[in-house]
Design an enzyme around this catalytic site. Structure first.
Site, PDB file in Angstrom:
ATOM      1  CG  ASP A 194      -2.277   0.665   0.888  1.00 43.92           C
ATOM      2  OD1 ASP A 194      -2.256   1.827   0.434  1.00 43.92           O
ATOM      3  OD2 ASP A 194      -3.330   0.025   1.069  1.00 43.92           O
ATOM      4  CG  HIS A 267      -4.503   2.233  -2.066  1.00 38.11           C
ATOM      5  ND1 HIS A 267      -4.448   2.836  -0.834  1.00 38.11           N
ATOM      6  CD2 HIS A 267      -5.815   2.247  -2.426  1.00 38.11           C
ATOM      7  CE1 HIS A 267      -5.677   3.198  -0.464  1.00 38.11           C
ATOM      8  NE2 HIS A 267      -6.528   2.871  -1.413  1.00 38.11           N
ATOM      9  CD  GLU A 325     -10.083   4.193  -0.912  1.00 40.49           C
ATOM     10  OE1 GLU A 325     -10.941   4.727  -0.211  1.00 40.49           O
ATOM     11  OE2 GLU A 325      -8.957   3.870  -0.477  1.00 40.49           O
TER      12      GLU A 325
HETATM   13  C1  TNX Z   1     -10.504   2.437   2.180  1.00 43.48           C
HETATM   14  S1  TNX Z   1     -11.601  -0.526   2.132  1.00 43.48           S
HETATM   15  C2  TNX Z   1      -9.595   1.493   1.792  1.00 43.48           C
HETATM   16  C3  TNX Z   1      -8.387   1.255   2.611  1.00 43.48           C
HETATM   17  C4  TNX Z   1      -8.317   2.190   3.769  1.00 43.48           C
HETATM   18  C5  TNX Z   1      -9.681   2.342   4.369  1.00 43.48           C
HETATM   19  C6  TNX Z   1      -9.700   3.147   5.639  1.00 43.48           C
HETATM   20  C7  TNX Z   1     -10.678  -0.394   0.858  1.00 43.48           C
HETATM   21  C8  TNX Z   1     -10.819  -1.373  -0.195  1.00 43.48           C
HETATM   22  N1  TNX Z   1      -9.811   0.635   0.757  1.00 43.48           N
HETATM   23  O1  TNX Z   1      -7.247   1.376   1.819  1.00 43.48           O
HETATM   24  O2  TNX Z   1      -7.456   1.674   4.715  1.00 43.48           O
HETATM   25  O3  TNX Z   1     -10.494   2.963   3.404  1.00 43.48           O
HETATM   26  O4  TNX Z   1      -9.094   4.381   5.542  1.00 43.48           O
END
Ligand code: TNX
Length: 759
Positions: A194, A267, A325
Site C-alpha cells: 500500500d 495505493h 480508490e
Molecule cells: C478504504 S476498504 C480502503 C483502505 C483504507 C480504508 C480506511 C478499501 C478497499 N480501501 O485502503 O485503509 O479505506 O481508511
C-alpha cells in the site's frame, strides 16, 4: 433396616448425581454447529488417554497434542494406526463424510471421543472439541457428552490483515491465524502492499523492500510525505520469502488459505517511491502525491514480474490485485495513459482502469490463477473471470453476482472492524461510526435482492481491518475480536441456526479462552449502564458483569474515573436520589492484561402526566405517517406532507416495511393505556434512529444516530392514558427489530394489542 439404608444410599447417590449434572451442559461452540445434541455426563480426560490417529490425521493429532500440552499442561501419547482401535480415548478418523468441504462429526461419550471427517473436517472437529474443554486448566478435564455433525454454509470465511499502514511481525500474524482457526475462519486476506509500505520481498526489485518497506523512516527523515493518516509515525518492516513460506506452512497446518494482495493501479506510493518510473507522470510535473501507477509497458512488465514471484510463493488459486480508490484522473494528464487511450480506443479513465485490470487478469490466467479485486474493478467493464470483493456496500457485489461473477461480501459498515465497536467518544480512534458486534452478527451475505441462482455466486463473507489507527498487535486484537466471531458464525452456520441471544452467551464464554491465548479482545460491556429516562425520585440500578473477576471504578458526577479511583467488584448496587440528571461513568477492567473499557450513561428525571379519562371510543392500534426523505432529520419532517398515512389496528406489526431506496422516515402516534398503577419499563430494540415520546416527553432518544447506546425509560405510571408518539427510520436492517416494548415491574413483556390504542 439394611434394605432401607441401601435404598437411602441409592437415593443419596442419585441426588448427588443429579446435583452435579441435573441438566445437560450449555455448549458454547462458535460457530454454531449444524446439528448438536447433548446428554448428561462427561468424558474425563486424563493423562492415560491416547490420541489415536491414522496417517492422514496424524498432523492434526499432533496439533491437538500440542494444544493440550500448552494450555492444559496435559501430555498425551499420540499413536498412529492403520485402523484406530475402538478402545482409544481420542480417535481422529479420516473418512469421506458427505457434505461440504470441512464437514465433520464429533461424538463425545463417557468412554471416548471420536472425530471423523476429511482433512479440514477433522481439524474443525478438533476445534469444536477444544471449545468443549473447560475454560480454565482444572483437573480432571471434563468434556460434556454430546454429538455434533457439522458442515459450513460458505467456503469463504475470511478476515483481512493490513500490514502496510502498520507492520505486524511473523509471530503476530501466526497468532492471528491461530485464533482464526479456532473459529473455523479459513481465508486470511493479507494486504501486503500500500502507500505506506511494501511488505513482501521481491528478488527482482530489491528497492521495494530496501526503500518501500522503510517508509516510516523516510517520512521521519523528511524524504517522504508526512504520514498524517496514521496515528503515529508508522513502523517499518517486511517479510522475507522464507518468512512468508513459514507463515504459509503455519496457515496450511490450520486449514487457513492465504490470499495475497498486491495493490494496483492505485495505493502504490511506496512502490513508486522505490521505483519512480512506475509513477503516473503528470504532464504539468506532478505537484500532488503520486500514488497511481502509470499504465506503461515498464509498469506492466514490473507488475508481472512481481506477480510471478508472488505466485511462486502462494499456492492459493486466487491473487488479489486491489483496484480500489484509484485516482484515475491522474491518467488524464499522463502522456502514457493518453497515448494508450488513443491506441486502444479507450473512451475515459475508467476504461483505462478496466484495460489495466484485464491485462493483469490475462497474465494471471496464463499462470493458472484467478483474479480478485475490490468492487471498483466493475467500473469501465469487469474482467471476464474476476471475483469481486464488495466493500463500498453491497451494490457492487449484487451487480457482479447478477453478471454471474463470484463475490465475497465484505461491505461497509458491517464488515469493517476499523470502526469503533461502541460509543466513539469512549473508544480508541476509529474510522466511520460504530459497528457493534450485533450489527456484524445480523449481516446476511446473500442479499434478498438476489435470486437463489444469483445468490449462489456469493462465495462468503469477510471481516476487514485497516491499520492506519492500529499501532500494535494488542490494539489489533482489540478491534478485531470479538467481532470476528460474529463473522465466523454468520459465514459457517445456516441462517436457521443463528440466534443472537445464544451467540451473546457463547461469545462471553470465550473470554477465559482469550485469556488462555493471551488475546486482547475488547471486553464485554457492563449490563446496566443504560441511558435512562425516569420519573422516579431515586436512581436504583444493579451493575452486573458477565465475566467473573472484573472490577469497576465508577462515578455519578459525570467525571470519567481512571485507574487511580477505588475499584469495586461486581455486582454494584446503586441507589441514590435523583433530582434533575446524573451521569454514570464507568471504567471496567478484567484480570486480563492492561485493558480497560469506558461506558457512560445519562439518567434523566422526567415528569409524565396521564389523562385519567378518555372520552372517545377506544380502538386498538397505532397511526403512521410515512415520509420519504433525503436525510434523517425528524424536526424537518413536520414541514413536509407525508407520502402516505395509515392505521394499523391489530396492534402488533409495529414496523412499516421499506418500500424503496429512499430513506423512509415514519412518525407514529397513539396512546398507551395503563390499567394498574405500578412500575414499567419501556425500551427499544432498534439499531437505527428510534425516538419515543410519552406525554410529549422524550423517553428514548435515538435521533439520527445509526449507533444508539442502550436506552430505557423506567416509569412509575398511574392508571390512565398516556399520549405515545415517536419517529423511526425504516431500513432493511431494522425491519425485523423491535421498535418498542413495554414490560411490567416483574419484567413481563406486555402485549401491545392490550395497551396500544389509536389517538
Ligand atoms: C478504504 S476498504 C480502503 C483502505 C483504507 C480504508 C480506511 C478499501 C478497499 N480501501 O485502503 O485503509 O479505506 O481508511
Amino acid at each position: 433396616m439394611i434394605r432401607f439404608s441401601k435404598i437411602y444410599l441409592l437415593l443419596v447417590i442419585t441426588c448427588l448425581g443429579l446435583n452435579t449434572k441435573t441438566t445437560t451442559a450449555q455448549i458454547h461452540v462458535i460457530p454454531q454447529p449444524l446439528h448438536l445434541t447433548t446428554q448428561k455426563g462427561d468424558f474425563v480426560l486424563n493423562r492415560k488417554a491416547v490420541i489415536g490417529v491414522d496417517k492422514e490425521s496424524a498432523a492434526i493429532g499432533k496439533y491437538l497434542q500440542g494444544y493440550l500440552a500448552q494450555y492444559y499442561k496435559l501430555q498425551l501419547a499420540l499413536k498412529v494406526y492403520a485402523q484406530i482401535p475402538p478402545s482409544t480415548g481420542i480417535r481422529l478418523i479420516s473418512s469421506n463424510l458427505k457434505g461440504a468441504d470441512g464437514a465433520y462429526a464429533l461424538s463425545v461419550t463417557a468412554g471416548k471421543i471420536t472425530v471423523s471427517g476429511k482433512g479440514a473436517g477433522i481439524f474443525y472437529g478438533v476445534q469444536s472439541l477444544i471449545q468443549l474443554l473447560p475454560q480454565v486448566s482444572i483437573k480432571p478435564l471434563q468434556i460434556p457428552v454430546c454429538a455434533i455433525s457439522d458442515e459450513p454454509r460458505f467456503q469463504w470465511r475470511g478476515l483481512s490483515l493490513d500490514v502496510c499502514r502498520h507492520f505486524f511481525t511473523v509471530d503476530e500474524v501466526k497468532k492471528y491465524i491461530d485464533v482464526m482457526a479456532h473459529y473455523k475462519l479459513n481465508v486470511l486476506h493479507w494486504h501486503l502492499t500500500d502507500d505506506e509500505g511494501w511488505r513482501i520481498q521481491i528478488d527482482k526489485y530489491p528497492k521495494l523492500t530496501e526503500m518501500g518497506a522503510k517508509i516510516a523512516y523516510y517520512a521521519k527523515e523528511g524524504k517522504f510525505r508526512k504520514l498524517d493518516n496514521l496515528v503515529d509515525g508508522g513502523n517499518d518492516g517486511f517479510y522475507t520469502k522464507a518468512e512468508i513460506r513459514d507463515v504459509l506452512k503455519y496457515a496450511q497446518d490450520r486449514f487457513v488459505t492465504i490470499l495475497p494482495e498486491i495493490e494496483m493501479p492505485g495505493h502504490s506510493e511506496a512502490a513508486i517511491f522505490a521505483y519512480p518510473e512506475l509513477g503516473c507522470k503528470d504532464s504539468t510535473g506532478a505537484k500532488h502525491r503520486v500514488r497511481m501507477l502509470d499504465p506503461s509497458e515498464y509498469t506492466f512488465k514490473f507488475m508481472e514480474d512481481v506477480l510471478t514471484e508472488v505466485i511462486a510463493l502462494f499456492p492459493n488459486q486466487y491473487v488479489h490485485i486491489g483496484g480500489d480508490e484509484a485516482e484515475m484522473v491522474d491518467w488524464l494528464k499522463s502522456p502514457t495513459a493518453v497515448a494508450l487511450m488513443r491506441k486502444e480506443g479507450l473512451k475515459n479513465e475508467k476504461e483505462v482502469q478496466s484495460y489495466f485490470i484485464k491485462r493483469i487478469e490475462k497474465f494471471l490466467i496464463s499462470k493458472n490463477k484467478k483474479l480478485v479485486g475490490w468492487d471498483e474493478i466493475l467500473q469501465g467493464g469487469l474482467a471476464e473471470s474476476a471475483t469481486v470483493m464488495s466493500w463500498r456496500g453491497e451494490e457492487g457485489g449484487i451487480e457482479a453476482a447478477r453478471m454471474h461473477h463470484h463475490v465475497i461480501m465484505t461491505p461497509l459498515p458491517y464488515m469493517y472492524f476499523d470502526a469503533p465497536q461502541a460509543n466513539e467518544q469512549l473508544e480508541p480512534i476509529g474510522w466511520n461510526p460504530p459497528v457493534t458486534w450485533q450489527m456484524v452478527y445480523n449481516y446476511e451475505p446473500q442479499s434478498s435482492q438476489l435470486t437463489p441462482a444469483e445468490a449462489a455466486y456469493i462465495l462468503g463473507a469477510q471481516g476487514n481491518i485497516w491499520t492506519e489507527k492500529i499501532p500494535n498487535a494488542p490494539h489489533l486484537e482489540y478491534m478485531v475480536f470479538p467481532r470476528a466471531l460474529a463473522v465466523a458464525e454468520l459465514a459457517w452456520s445456516i441462517k436457521e441456526n443463528k440466534n443472537i441471544d445464544r451467540f451473546e452467551y457463547k461469545m462471553k464464554q470465550q473470554y477465559p479462552y482469550f485469556k488462555l491465548w493471551n488475546l486482547n479482545a475488547r471486553l464485554p460491556d457492563i449490563v446496566g449502564v443504560d441511558h435512562v429516562f425516569t420519573n422516579a425520585e431515586r436512581f436504583k440500578q444493579t451493575l452486573q458483569y458477565p465475566l467473573s473477576g472484573a472490577q469497576v471504578r465508577y462515578s455519578l458526577n459525570g467525571k470519567m474515573p481512571d485507574s487511580t479511583a477505588r475499584p469495586v467488584a461486581f455486582p454494584v448496587n446503586i441507589d441514590v436520589p435523583l433530582k434533575d440528571s446524573i451521569q454514570l461513568k464507568t471504567f471496567t477492567t478484567w484480570n486480563l492484561n492492561a485493558q480497560h473499557i469506558f461506558q457512560s450513561a445519562i439518567i434523566k428525571h422526567v415528569k409524565i402526566k396521564s389523562r385519567e379519562v378518555y372520552t372517545a371510543e377506544l380502538k386498538p392500534g397505532l397511526g403512521y405517517k410515512i415520509f420519504k426523505a433525503k436525510e434523517i432529520n425528524y424536526a424537518k419532517l413536520e414541514a413536509v406532507p407525508p407520502v402516505s398515512m395509515m392505521v394499523i389496528t391489530t396492534g402488533t406489526p409495529m414496523i412499516m416495511p421499506v418500500t424503496d431506496g429512499d430513506i423512509t422516515c415514519v412518525k407514529f402516534s397513539g396512546m398507551i393505556k395503563i390499567d394498574a398503577e405500578g412500575d414499567y419499563e419501556l425500551t427499544s430494540g432498534f439499531e437505527v434512529s428510534p425516538t419515543l415520546y410519552l406525554d410529549n416527553e422524550p423517553v428514548i432518544r435515538g435521533e439520527k444516530n445509526r449507533y444508539v447506546e442502550p436506552q430505557k425509560a423506567v416509569l412509575h405510571l398511574k392508571k390512565g392514558f398516556y399520549e405515545f408518539s415517536g419517529y423511526y427510520t425504516a431500513t432493511e436492517a431494522n425491519s425485523k427489530q423491535t421498535l418498542f416494548s413495554l414490560k411490567d415491574a416483574g419484567g413481563k413483556l406486555l402485549d401491545p394489542a392490550v395497551y396500544l390504542f389509536l389517538l
